[in-house]
Design a protein around this motif. Sequence first.
Motif: not given
Length: 557
Positions: A210-224
């Motif tokens: 999640g930390m890495l996704r946030y840095i890369n601008g990816e969604s962290i709100e909806e997972g599988e």
Amino acid sequence: MDNTDQTATNVARYQSKVDGDAFKELLFAGYKWLRANSEVVNALNVFPVPDGDTGTNMLLTMQAGVFEVNQSNERHLGKIIQQFAHGALMGARGNSGVILSQIWRGFSRSLDVNTELSVNSLTEALAEARDTAYRGVVRPVEGTILTVIKDMAESAARLSAETTDFVHFLEHVVEAANTSVERTPQLLPVLKEAGVVDSGGKGLFYIFDGMLRYINGESIEEGERVVKPVSLAEFEDVMDEVEEGQDYEVIVDFQPFQVLDLKSFYAGLEDMGTSIQVGEGDGIYRVHIHVPTENRYLPIDYAMNLGTITVVRMENLMAQMDEIEAKTASKIDLTPLQPGQIAVVAVSPGTGISRVFASLGVHAIVSGGQTMNPSTKDLVAAFEDLPADRVILLPNNKNIILAAEAAKEVSVKQVEVIPSRTIPQGLAAMLNFNPDGDVDAVVSAMHSALDEVITGEITTATRTVEIDEVKVEEGQIIALHNGKLVLAASDLLEGCLAFLNHAGAEDYELITMFYGENISAEAAQRIADQIQEVYPDHEIEIQNGGQAHYQFIFSIE
């Protein structure tokens, strides 16, 4: 600025410097991504018992850390992580939550004076997190969250001399976590048998991913999303805690106009409330949801747009909870604590069992058990105000022992933990409790009593699996002997008799049966009578335990 430019700016920010504000954002991102995937982690439960709460326990632990940080305007990196680690420790639930809190405690120790996070300081923090987590477990088991944090630390140590790019470094650490999670079945045979990876390790991966996704601008709100409808026959056994702000329970039965897209349907419900369950049987879908007052009609309207409604039921949850709490409080008379005495606190999963503990001299009871593990803070709160300097804790569940040890660590009182893994063990320990005795002698006697009782737990299998050569089909009755799965049966009586035979009950004298909230007193008595016919020379006691999930808890002495 388009998304690509924004992502590049964000990445550049973390490549150059990770100060307190930036790291706070990463902590919150890890929490959000775990929240989005907590049900995925829960679904990795190996055993076919109602215990799939690893994701929930880790999420609540992270949530407590986030809450602690949110109460402060602190910007110093070291102090922020100290606050987060303290909150996580006090909010830790279950073994997975406590180990996670120890990981953050290691971070805190390593980064306490740091104002910025670098490749080198993160490497040191991961190493200290690993060491702290391993020290917190008496018998570390590989193929678990411990292995994952160890592999992350080792990967960081190998790479730290090769780069100063924090984002590049974090990418490798996250990849190491993912690789470690995927190999957990090779280290822990029970995972391989069940065909799953370790749930705690997966939860840790989601936090750093999640930390890495946030840095890369990816969604962290909806997972599988894991959405599985239960059968309507099982639906009434679904038990949920009432969350703050959820005032009404709404249940709607409807027949959809067309094939229901379950994931889309579930997503719509998530915008309305919590504690969502969807049941299906014979073409009828049943929706169960807890909602705030202003949303109480939304699930009805939602279902009406998708099909023909057949049944609607709405209950005021807060009024029900007030009534239940009032009744519970009136039924349990705890033993008054006299000056100079040793206090004892027990965790109990049901009102009936709580009354038994109270009758044996318990001074405080914490509600908890399977799928409802109390936090470190809950345990501390139970004894901190008691007028005693010496306290004994009885966790009475294997998933609560580490939280009890954590409560011991943070208290200024002399706290001793008796590692009772089951209710019968806790009760056996209480029979050896002397509030006026020497604390070391009392603890020794209570500890010795744990091995003097046999525990049996009878429940319904929550998944199809084969473990330790026991083949289980979802919905079968299963029996656990001292916590170990030993058999599956087609019905409740068969399961009870098979367990007693397996446990060698003929060599003992007393069989006590605590029946749960999912079986009536009449049905429990009929089974007790049939057991008496098989064991005519035994004393058979039956008591209303009131525990969730388990039809019976057996104590054999």
